[in-house]
Design a protein around this motif. Structure first.
Motif, mmCIF file in Angstrom:
data_model
loop_
_atom_site.group_PDB
_atom_site.id
_atom_site.type_symbol
_atom_site.label_atom_id
_atom_site.label_comp_id
_atom_site.label_asym_id
_atom_site.label_seq_id
_atom_site.Cartn_x
_atom_site.Cartn_y
_atom_site.Cartn_z
ATOM 1 N N THR A 1 0.837 -1.212 0.000
ATOM 2 C CA THR A 1 0.000 0.000 0.000
ATOM 3 C C THR A 1 0.871 1.260 0.000
ATOM 4 O O THR A 1 0.512 2.271 -0.603
ATOM 5 C CB THR A 1 -0.940 0.021 1.228
ATOM 6 N N THR A 2 2.025 1.181 0.665
ATOM 7 C CA THR A 2 2.926 2.348 0.667
ATOM 8 C C THR A 2 3.516 2.553 -0.726
ATOM 9 O O THR A 2 3.603 3.689 -1.207
ATOM 10 C CB THR A 2 4.068 2.158 1.691
ATOM 11 N N LYS A 3 3.896 1.450 -1.354
ATOM 12 C CA LYS A 3 4.433 1.567 -2.714
ATOM 13 C C LYS A 3 3.388 2.212 -3.628
ATOM 14 O O LYS A 3 3.714 3.018 -4.497
ATOM 15 C CB LYS A 3 4.803 0.183 -3.251
ATOM 16 N N ALA A 4 2.127 1.853 -3.413
ATOM 17 C CA ALA A 4 1.057 2.428 -4.236
ATOM 18 C C ALA A 4 0.872 3.914 -3.928
ATOM 19 O O ALA A 4 0.533 4.700 -4.820
ATOM 20 C CB ALA A 4 -0.245 1.662 -4.015
ATOM 21 N N ALA A 5 1.096 4.295 -2.683
ATOM 22 C CA ALA A 5 0.995 5.715 -2.328
ATOM 23 C C ALA A 5 2.073 6.511 -3.072
ATOM 24 O O ALA A 5 1.816 7.591 -3.611
ATOM 25 C CB ALA A 5 1.139 5.892 -0.818
ATOM 26 N N TYR A 6 3.274 5.949 -3.106
ATOM 27 C CA TYR A 6 4.361 6.611 -3.855
ATOM 28 C C TYR A 6 4.022 6.673 -5.345
ATOM 29 O O TYR A 6 4.298 7.668 -6.015
ATOM 30 C CB TYR A 6 5.693 5.876 -3.644
ATOM 31 N N LYS A 7 3.453 5.608 -5.844
ATOM 32 C CA LYS A 7 3.068 5.578 -7.272
ATOM 33 C C LYS A 7 2.039 6.675 -7.550
ATOM 34 O O LYS A 7 2.135 7.415 -8.524
ATOM 35 C CB LYS A 7 2.518 4.171 -7.598
ATOM 36 N N SER B 1 -3.116 3.886 -9.441
ATOM 37 C CA SER B 1 -2.333 3.390 -8.298
ATOM 38 C C SER B 1 -3.011 2.187 -7.662
ATOM 39 O O SER B 1 -2.349 1.326 -7.079
ATOM 40 C CB SER B 1 -2.089 4.497 -7.263
ATOM 41 N N ALA B 2 -4.328 2.101 -7.788
ATOM 42 C CA ALA B 2 -5.042 0.942 -7.235
ATOM 43 C C ALA B 2 -4.708 -0.321 -8.036
ATOM 44 O O ALA B 2 -4.508 -1.401 -7.465
ATOM 45 C CB ALA B 2 -6.541 1.199 -7.233
ATOM 46 N N ALA B 3 -4.622 -0.174 -9.356
ATOM 47 C CA ALA B 3 -4.264 -1.340 -10.189
ATOM 48 C C ALA B 3 -2.838 -1.781 -9.842
ATOM 49 O O ALA B 3 -2.539 -2.975 -9.736
ATOM 50 C CB ALA B 3 -4.369 -0.973 -11.668
ATOM 51 N N TYR B 4 -1.985 -0.808 -9.619
ATOM 52 C CA TYR B 4 -0.596 -1.087 -9.241
ATOM 53 C C TYR B 4 -0.558 -1.812 -7.893
ATOM 54 O O TYR B 4 0.157 -2.793 -7.710
ATOM 55 C CB TYR B 4 0.156 0.249 -9.191
ATOM 56 N N GLU B 5 -1.351 -1.314 -6.925
ATOM 57 C CA GLU B 5 -1.364 -1.936 -5.591
ATOM 58 C C GLU B 5 -1.804 -3.386 -5.666
ATOM 59 O O GLU B 5 -1.249 -4.255 -4.996
ATOM 60 C CB GLU B 5 -2.304 -1.154 -4.658
ATOM 61 N N LYS B 6 -2.810 -3.634 -6.503
ATOM 62 C CA LYS B 6 -3.345 -4.999 -6.615
ATOM 63 C C LYS B 6 -2.249 -5.970 -7.049
ATOM 64 O O LYS B 6 -2.124 -7.069 -6.513
ATOM 65 C CB LYS B 6 -4.454 -5.003 -7.677
ATOM 66 N N ALA B 7 -1.451 -5.532 -8.021
ATOM 67 C CA ALA B 7 -0.369 -6.391 -8.519
ATOM 68 C C ALA B 7 0.712 -6.551 -7.450
ATOM 69 O O ALA B 7 1.196 -7.656 -7.191
ATOM 70 C CB ALA B 7 0.210 -5.799 -9.793
ATOM 71 N N GLU B 8 1.077 -5.450 -6.799
ATOM 72 C CA GLU B 8 2.081 -5.517 -5.728
ATOM 73 C C GLU B 8 1.578 -6.384 -4.581
ATOM 74 O O GLU B 8 2.336 -7.114 -3.958
ATOM 75 C CB GLU B 8 2.381 -4.104 -5.177
ATOM 76 N N TRP B 9 0.278 -6.254 -4.297
ATOM 77 C CA TRP B 9 -0.317 -7.029 -3.213
ATOM 78 C C TRP B 9 -0.167 -8.529 -3.479
ATOM 79 O O TRP B 9 0.257 -9.285 -2.608
ATOM 80 C CB TRP B 9 -1.800 -6.679 -3.011
ATOM 81 N N ALA B 10 -0.516 -8.925 -4.686
ATOM 82 C CA ALA B 10 -0.482 -10.359 -5.025
ATOM 83 C C ALA B 10 0.932 -10.913 -4.811
ATOM 84 O O ALA B 10 1.108 -11.993 -4.236
ATOM 85 C CB ALA B 10 -0.951 -10.563 -6.455
ATOM 86 N N LYS B 11 1.932 -10.137 -5.238
ATOM 87 C CA LYS B 11 3.331 -10.594 -5.073
ATOM 88 C C LYS B 11 3.667 -10.693 -3.588
ATOM 89 O O LYS B 11 4.211 -11.686 -3.129
ATOM 90 C CB LYS B 11 4.290 -9.568 -5.724
ATOM 91 N N SER B 12 3.338 -9.638 -2.871
ATOM 92 C CA SER B 12 3.760 -9.575 -1.471
ATOM 93 C C SER B 12 3.035 -10.621 -0.616
ATOM 94 O O SER B 12 3.609 -11.180 0.319
ATOM 95 C CB SER B 12 3.543 -8.154 -0.982
ATOM 96 N N GLU B 13 1.779 -10.901 -0.971
ATOM 97 C CA GLU B 13 1.021 -11.915 -0.230
ATOM 98 C C GLU B 13 1.681 -13.289 -0.393
ATOM 99 O O GLU B 13 1.882 -14.019 0.576
ATOM 100 C CB GLU B 13 -0.414 -11.931 -0.750
ATOM 101 N N GLN B 14 2.062 -13.573 -1.641
ATOM 102 C CA GLN B 14 2.706 -14.874 -1.916
ATOM 103 C C GLN B 14 4.037 -14.989 -1.196
ATOM 104 O O GLN B 14 4.349 -16.009 -0.589
ATOM 105 C CB GLN B 14 2.997 -14.974 -3.414
#
Ligand code: GTR
Length: 340
Positions: A53-59, A277-290
């Protein structure tokens, strides 16, 4: 005291930004007035700088800066530097903080209808939740925040599913929860959900949980894989049960005061960047969750799954929560459940 100082400093900063903007207007595009139009705004985030979520805030900040040719600059304050979630929401409501990303859970204390989106065992899976959020229901609830929560909702972020964990015993069945002191978010729905399982809910800010686990003030808590891992909760609470009791979306928001002062074209830019940024967060989220799940599975944390029979018992225990928080929203709940 410190918080009060921080709040008044924040108020001055935000008001300066708004005043600079209002006084100079927004129609001229010659260089000196573009300079005068410049806004420096603040964005609050409670996770560390590597969290999705922080990465998405920066994005989001980067996109807004790009699309306004540097006129709107957004500074991201991560790691709860501007306060815990409850205080951040209040500061956004007052216009002291310009943007924030928080969990829907504490926000629903101000807009009770939002609780529908965090009802336990509501969604079949992640895809189901995203169909709801991306559809008319999600859009209506996002739009409703302006009147009910006094913040303007910009977009939903992913936050996966939440699971219980504790330091005392392996959690296999509902009986294991009897009298366990479980930390919950500052959310009445979550207090009641944990009570319904027979445990003793302890609401507190996220930033206090690590110390409370260390000191033994609480026996456990509940969260998604990335929070469990990045907060270090796993170091003390080594029993984790994949019960997926809730999926609680995150909300990206802007202060209403600031929103109302923006030109239509700036509002449009903010909305576009929030969606991107929400689309970006979703992708980052999936990676980080795994990654977080894999890391926890290869550590010495004991991870259990609920049997389908036990899961059913957890679900049945939530009927009182549905009665209380789903009151007058029966049609909406049915609509959500029927979305394929
Ligand atoms: C996390 C969420 C945080 C905070 C936290 C908590 O999943 O991203 O904003 O709400 O949970 O449990 O307090």
């Amino acid at each position: 005291m410190f918080l009060r100082k921080l709040k008044s400093a924040a108020a001055v900063l935000s008001l300066t930004a708004i005043a600079a903007f209002t006084l100079s207007g927004c129609s001229s595009n010659n260089d000196s007035s573009a300079q005068a139009d410049k806004m420096v705004l603040r964005y609050a985030e409670n996770h560390d700088e590597n969290y999705p979520t922080t990465k998405a805030a920066y994005k989001f900040a980067e996109l807004v800066k790009e699309k306004t040719n540097g006129r709107i600059e957004i500074e991201v304050y991560h790691s709860a530097k501007l306060g815990d979630e409850k205080s951040v929401i209040e500061q956004v409501q007052q216009g002291d903080i310009d943007f924030a990303r928080t969990s829907l859970s504490p926000l629903a204390e101000y807009d009770r209808e939002l609780n529908v989106l965090q009802l336990p065992y509501l969604y079949r899976d992640k895809e189901h939740m995203w169909k709801v959020l991306d559809g008319e229901i999600g859009q209506n609830l996002l739009n409703g925040m302006a009147d009910k929560a006094n913040v303007v909702g910009l977009s939903w972020f992913d936050s996966g599913a939440r699971n219980f964990y504790d330091s005392k015993l392996i959690l296999n069945e509902i009986e294991d929860f009897q009298n366990l002191r479980i930390r919950v978010q500052e959310s009445s729905l979550m207090v009641d959900a944990v009570k319904a399982l027979g445990a003793d809910p302890v609401p507190m800010p996220y930033g206090d949980v690590t110390a409370a686990l260390e000191k033994g003030d609480i026996d456990g808590a509940e969260n998604n894989w990335p929070s469990y891992e990045s907060s270090g909760h796993y170091k003390n609470a080594r029993y984790y049960v994949v019960d997926e009791h809730t999926r609680v979306p995150e909300v990206q928001m802007i202060s209403k005061k600031l929103w109302d002062s923006l030109s239509e074209s700036d509002q449009q830019i903010i909305r576009e960047c929030a969606a991107e940024s929400a689309a970006y967060e979703k992708a980052e989220w999936a990676k980080s969750e795994q990654e977080a799940e894999a890391k926890m599975r290869s550590s010495d944390v004991t991870i259990t799954e609920l049997t389908p029979q036990e899961r059913q018992k957890f679900q049945d225990a939530m009927s009182s929560v549905y009665e209380e928080y789903g009151r007058n929203m029966q049609d909406l709940i049915t609509q959500i459940k029927n979305i394929q």
